[in-house]
Structure formats: structure tokens, C-alpha cells
Design a protein around this motif. Structure first.
Motif, short mmCIF file in Angstrom:
data_model
loop_
_atom_site.label_atom_id
_atom_site.label_comp_id
_atom_site.label_asym_id
_atom_site.label_seq_id
_atom_site.Cartn_x
_atom_site.Cartn_y
_atom_site.Cartn_z
N LEU A 176 -5.14 -5.90 6.96
CA LEU A 176 -4.24 -5.96 5.81
C LEU A 176 -4.87 -5.27 4.60
O LEU A 176 -6.10 -5.18 4.48
N ALA A 200 1.82 -3.13 4.66
CA ALA A 200 0.77 -4.14 4.54
C ALA A 200 -0.59 -3.64 5.02
O ALA A 200 -1.56 -4.39 4.97
N PHE A 212 6.01 -12.60 0.83
CA PHE A 212 5.96 -11.81 2.05
C PHE A 212 6.03 -12.72 3.30
O PHE A 212 5.98 -13.94 3.19
N MET A 217 -2.69 -7.88 0.22
CA MET A 217 -2.10 -8.74 1.25
C MET A 217 -3.11 -9.77 1.76
O MET A 217 -2.73 -10.91 2.06
N ASN A 249 5.02 -9.24 12.78
CA ASN A 249 4.67 -9.12 11.37
C ASN A 249 5.47 -10.05 10.47
O ASN A 249 5.31 -10.03 9.25
N TYR A 278 2.52 -14.54 8.85
CA TYR A 278 1.17 -14.15 8.41
C TYR A 278 0.08 -14.65 9.36
O TYR A 278 -1.03 -14.11 9.39
#
Length: 648
Positions: free
Chosen positions: A37, A87, A67, A41, A26, A29
Motif C-alpha cells: 500500500l 492504493a 476506503f 493507505m 481489495n 483492508y
């Protein structure tokens, strides 16, 4: 090469316990199942995929959050606490780091200084509106910040240019273009010998250099000191390099882009029609600005061509050993030649003097024009002192105009610009009796600039608010509709102010109050012990421990009028302000032309001041390479020692 894409970014030592519970997959991305997600997100990842080589700061409430690997990179570089955020049910927690919105500029400045590009994704609507409709807040890219494309005053050094450069190399030949978008300067040149290119870049000290390449990692940025097989070995490793596609730097595309931008049929008037490599570099640079500044109109001056042979060539090592702008020992300004001789009163004068020092003239006529002005100012003490006094009250015309042209200027910027424009006639009056070239250049100030300054001053309040959407920008009497709306708003506010008195008299409830909060709007507050005395037209809205809150149909009607009127009022004020700002942009070329003359006289006044107080004499300039110095004194050493200690 280090960039935010690096999947191996490690957990920082400042990570919270929540951050440490993030699953390894995680942290990137690209390795998560995007369908699982949350909608927010998914939107973050969608934008991140468009800008994989920049750090993405995403507005969430009062914070800008980021993120995945960006979160870890941000925490590492800025020494922030890394935490995590849920997320999606099928994903779990992902790394998160955030910064408060009111300190965004400070953190962006730090990131840019470290060689990162930053993408700002902002909320473009009221979160309450989206919440009522049961959907995500609409967010869009509002700004792309790279080291070479800075416009915000707080991110720039007032006395140094912030250059963006573009380079095209063909065997031993090269083309170079550079621009400072905060001042609008735009230059190009072309020459032979790659060592000369390296020296020219060292002179300019660009914040970012664009390199056309066929590398697969297009868009990535090399931070200072990093290397890549795609970076030509002749280029100094001390700058940020951004890899760009080849096509915008092609002759046909670059030339066409320049013709369209400056609305001309030929580049002959710019002096670069025959400079194929210089044109390619300039066109590629222009394309980069169009891509990164989509939300901002960058008002560049007409492209100007220069020839390196027209100036004294000082290689980087010579400049360093001569300590022209920084000392050899610790690379500081204090103790350099520029430190000893810089007595400029304006930021634009300080930037111009640095350029003069790093690019000395060879043309005898140009040198003598400067010396003539210094001599006249040295001999006319009253004129010199009056000019310096007036120059201290003139703001940075170049950068104020740049922000206005790009739509980034606020009310205070325009007030400062107007104050400065209205000083120009006084400056021209002081220079009226001058005979030297640079004084004569100040004697004619375009009347339209004074008229523009008067109009801005007549329209804007003396101390406008920092934010343009808060209202209170425009003076009364400027716009009939605006005055009418203000009158109605004041009448409604007065009705609210009188309501508490009238209702106390009508109900005989002595502790009745009228209040306001963002959740319920206006309300009438009555203590619970008096609740049985309220009239029948009171509608209970909220019950608290010690009081009851009510509304009335008339109160809600007035509230709607007040809130709607305030929005309309602020919008109209903004539109009037935006019109003024556009007018400044239309006069940008004229303002910048005058600002160059002001900067030059600022430099020469300062040098005359140094000459008078240090007892310097005017040199006799002759053609040839012979130099003869009698009873010479080192300006830096002399000023570094206490008075009387220096021995020539």
C-alpha cells in the motif's frame, strides 16, 4: 449484527465505473498486502485496525475520505457516490467515498442517528510544510463520535437529553448509571427485578447503552433492532448497545476510578458507597468516556444517587397510552401531553420539564413546593410576564458550560454565555419579592458568575468569528503585547498599501500594481509593454501573457514580517481566549447549579401561564391513593379543538 467490519458489504447502485473496476479482494483492508500500500493507505489501515468497529473518516485536502469496506458502508447509508482510489502499484484501486469538510457535521449526525460510531482523523499540520519536506502530512485522531457522546450543538436535540447509560446485571439484581456529557448530569441507581431495569431504560431513552461482556467481539455496537446472543434478553432491543470488557466494570477498578475522578476518599457523600452494582456501572461508564474522549475533557457533575421508589413508576406501556411525550398513532410530539403544557422559554427548561413528566414526584412536600410557586406566579401577572420576558434572552447555560469545559466552545458560545450570566442579577432582582420555594432559590446569584460574565464581555468582541484561529477575537486595550503587535501589523499593511502609489511615482509606470497570491506572496505587476522601464532593484518572479511580476528585497522583508506577525497575533489571541474558556470550566459546577434553578422557574412560569389562560385550578394533594376530579377537562383534546368546541 451489522457493522463496518462486515466483509460482505456489496457494491452500491451509485458506484462509479471506477468503483466497479475494484478487485473483490481489495474491498476489505484485511485481505490486502499492507506492505504494498501507499504510505497514506498504510496509515489509514493502521488507524482502522485500532477502531475496527467504527467508520473512519480520513482528512485528505478539503475532503474526509474513507476506503475499503467503510467506503461502501458510507455510500450505502448516506446514498453517496462510491468511487475508487489507487492504493499502490501492487494493489490497484480500492473503494473510496468522501464528503466535503464543510458538511462533515451534517453527515456525522446522520451516521450517529443510524447507530454508527465515527472516528475523525484530521490533518494536524499545514500540507505545504509537509510538501516542502517531501513527506506525508501528519494526521491524528481528533474526535471519536458515538451516539451517547455528542457535544456539538448541531448534533443534539436542544430540548432533549442525550444519555449514555451503563448497565451491570447480577442474577435478578442490576446497577444502572447514566450521563449526558453535554450537560454534565451523572446519576446511578441499583435495584432488583430485571423488568424494572427495562422500564427505567425505556424512561431514559438512552442514545447508547454499555454492556460488560466476555464476548469476543468487544467494541462492536448493536444498532437499534439488531440482536446478539451476548445481549441479555431483559434489555429492550430499541437502543444502541456497545459491548465493553468486564474489567472496567469490576468493583475495585470502578470504585477507584470514581474516587480519583472526583478526588474523594469515600463514595459515602455521593450516596452510593453501599451500591455495589451502581458503582460498577458508573465506573465502567466513566472508563468509556476516558477512552473515547481522550482529546476532550468531559466535565461531569458529581455523581448523584437516586432511588426508583422515590418517584411514581410509570411503565412504558402506560406512558405510551397516556401519550405523555408522544402520540400513540404516529409517535409525534404534537398532540402529546407535553405539547399541551410546555410553555418553557429556554432549552434547559424544556429538557427539565420532559424529565419531570417522565419521573413524577411522590413526595408531597416537593409537589406542594412546585404548586406554591405556580400559584404565586399565576396570581402575580406582572412578575410572571417579566420573568418569561427575561428568560427568553437566556441561552442554554448547561450546554454552553459543557462545551466550554470540554474545550469545544468557540467565541460565539462564550459571548452567549456571558450575555446569559449578566442576566442572572436581573432575574434575582425580579425574584426578590417572591415567597415560594423556587423563587427564593433564584434570589441569590453568586457574584463571581456576574464578574465572569463581565470579564468575558470586556475581552471578546461583540461578534467573534466562527473559527478561533482566524484572529479578531479580543478587544483592543486588553493585552499590551497584543495591541503592540496589532500596531506593527497595521503599519506594515499601510506600507504595502502605499507601495503602489510610491512606485508609480518613482518609475512613472502608470499601470503598475501591487498584488498578492498564496503561491508567490506579494508582488509588483507591470504590463509587458512597460517591462523595459522597471528599476534595477526589481527581481523578475513570474512571466504571464500580458504582464511581468516582480519582487524587491524590501517587499519580501515586509511580507515576512506581515505573515509572521499574523500567525503570532492569531496565536496570542487564541491563548487569551483559551484562558477565558478555562475560567468558565472552573466555574462549571456553580453555573450548572444556577442553571437548574433557572430551568425550574422556567417550567413553573410556563405552567402558570397555561393555568391562567386555560382556567386551571390548583389541586388539593393528600396522602393515599384516592383521586377525585370535578368538571375535569382533557388538556390535549381541549387545545386540539377550536375555541368553544370542547365540552367537559
Amino acid at each position: 449484527m451489522t457493522n463496518p467490519e462486515s466483509p460482505g458489504t456489496k457494491l452500491t447502485s451509485r458506484a462509479t465505473a471506477a468503483a466497479k473496476r475494484v478487485a473483490p479482494e481489495n474491498a476489505d483492508y484485511r485481505t490486502v498486502d499492507q506492505k504494498k500500500l501507499t504510505p497514506m493507505m498504510q496509515h489509514f489501515v493502521k488507524i482502522k485496525e485500532q477502531y475496527p468497529h467504527a467508520l473512519l473518516l480520513y482528512r485528505v485536502g478539503d475532503f474526509y475520505e474513507t476506503f475499503f469496506q467503510d467506503a461502501r458502508k458510507l455510500a450505502e447509508e448516506l446514498e453517496l457516490v462510491e468511487t475508487s482510489k489507487e492504493a499502490g502499484k501492487g494493489i490497484g484501486r480500492v473503494p473510496m467515498t468522501g464528503v466535503p469538510q464543510h458538511v462533515l457535521e451534517r453527515y456525522c449526525t446522520l451516521l450517529v442517528e443510524k447507530g454508527y460510531a465515527v472516528v475523525i482523523c484530521d490533518q494536524v499540520e499545514d500540507a505545504a510544510t509537509a510538501a516542502k519536506e517531501g513527506r506525508q502530512v501528519r494526521r491524528e485522531i481528533t474526535e471519536i463520535i458515538t451516539p451517547g457522546t455528542l457535544l456539538n450543538e448541531g448534533m443534539l436535540n436542544a430540548r432533549r437529553n442525550n444519555f449514555l447509560a451503563g448497565v451491570v446485571i447480577a442474577r435478578n439484581y442490576w446497577g444502572l448509571a447514566y450521563s449526558d456529557i453535554s450537560t454534565g448530569e451523572f446519576f446511578t441507581t441499583q435495584a432488583e427485578d430485571l423488568e424494572v431495569l427495562s422500564q427505567e431504560l425505556m424512561r431514559l431513552q438512552p442514545s447508547e447503552v454499555l454492556i460488560p461482556t466476555n464476548a469476543p467481539d468487544l467494541g462492536s455496537m448493536l444498532r437499534p433492532g439488531e440482536t446478539s446472543e451476548h445481549l441479555p434478553k431483559c434489555l429492550p432491543p430499541s437502543f444502541c448497545y456497545t459491548f465493553r470488557p468486564q474489567s472496567p466494570f469490576s468493583q475495585a477498578e470502578a470504585r477507584q476510578r470514581l474516587l480519583e475522578r472526583f478526588k474523594v476518599r469515600s463514595l459515602e457523600g455521593m450516596g452510593c458507597e453501599h451500591l455495589t452494582l451502581g458503582v460498577r456501572a458508573a465506573g465502567g461508564l466513566l472508563e468509556y468516556l476516558e477512552e473515547t474522549q481522550k482529546q476532550t475533557h468531559v466535565a461531569l457533575q458529581t455523581l448523584r444517587t437516586y432511588t426508583i421508589a422515590d418517584f411514581l413508576i410509570l411503565d412504558h406501556q402506560s406512558r405510551r397510552n397516556l401519550e405523555i411525550t408522544a402520540t400513540v398513532r404516529d409517535n409525534t410530539f404534537h398532540g402529546s401531553l407535553l405539547w399541551a403544557l410546555d410553555r418553557t422559554s429556554t432549552s434547559m427548561g424544556g429538557r427539565a420539564l420532559r424529565r419531570w413528566f417522565l419521573q413524577p414526584l411522590l413526595d408531597l412536600k416537593g409537589i406542594q413546593a412546585r404548586h406554591d410557586t405556580i400559584q404565586e406566579l399565576s396570581e402575580n401577572t406582572q412578575l410572571r410576564e417579566d420573568l418569561r420576558q427575561l428568560l427568553r434572552s437566556i441561552y442554554d447555560l448547561e450546554r454552553l458550560t459543557g462545551r466550554a469545559s470540554s474545550g469545544k466552545a468557540n467565541g460565539r458560545d462564550l459571548v452567549a454565555l456571558a450575555d446569559s450570566l449578566l442576566k442572572l442579577p436581573d432575574l434575582a432582582e425580579l425574584a426578590a419579592d417572591g415567597n415560594s420555594p423556587y423563587l427564593r432559590a433564584l434570589q441569590q446569584v453568586p457574584p463571581n458568575l456576574e464578574q465572569l460574565g463581565q470579564k468575558i464581555q470586556a475581552h471578546l468582541v461583540e461578534s467573534p468569528p466562527l473559527h478561533l484561529t482566524e484572529g479578531n477575537l479580543i478587544r483592543p486595550g486588553i493585552n499590551y503585547q497584543l495591541d503592540e503587535m496589532r500596531s506593527n501589523a497595521e503599519a506594515n499593511q499601510q506600507w504595502i498599501a502605499n507601495l503602489e502609489v510610491t512606485e508609480r511615482q518613482r518609475t512613472e509606470i502608470s499601470n503598475l500594481k501591487v498584488g498578492f497570491n498564496k503561491t508567490f506572496g506579494y508582488y509588483i505587476s507591470v504590463s509587458r509593454s512597460k517591462a523595459d522601464q522597471v528599476p534595477d532593484n526589481y527581481i523578475r518572479k513570474q512571466t504571464l501573457t500580458n504582464e511581468e511580476r516582480y519582487i524587491t528585497p524590501e517587499l519580501k522583508e515586509r511580507e515576512a514580517q506581515i505573515l509572521t506577525a499574523k500567525e503570532d497575533l492569531n496565536q496570542l489571541e487564541y491563548e487569551i481566549f483559551a484562558g477565558l474558556r478555562t475560567e468558565v470550566g472552573e466555574e462549571a459546577d456553580e453555573i450548572r447549579k444556577v442553571s437548574r434553578a433557572v430551568a425550574a422557574i422556567d417550567i413553573l412560569c410556563g405552567l402558570a401561564e397555561v393555568a391562567v389562560y386555560q382556567g386551571y385550578c390548583r389541586p388539593t394533594m393528600v396522602e393515599g391513593r384516592k383521586i377525585r376530579i370535578l368538571e375535569g377537562r382533557h388538556p390535549v383534546v381541549e387545545q386540539s379543538l377550536p375555541a368553544g368546541f370542547f365540552v367537559p
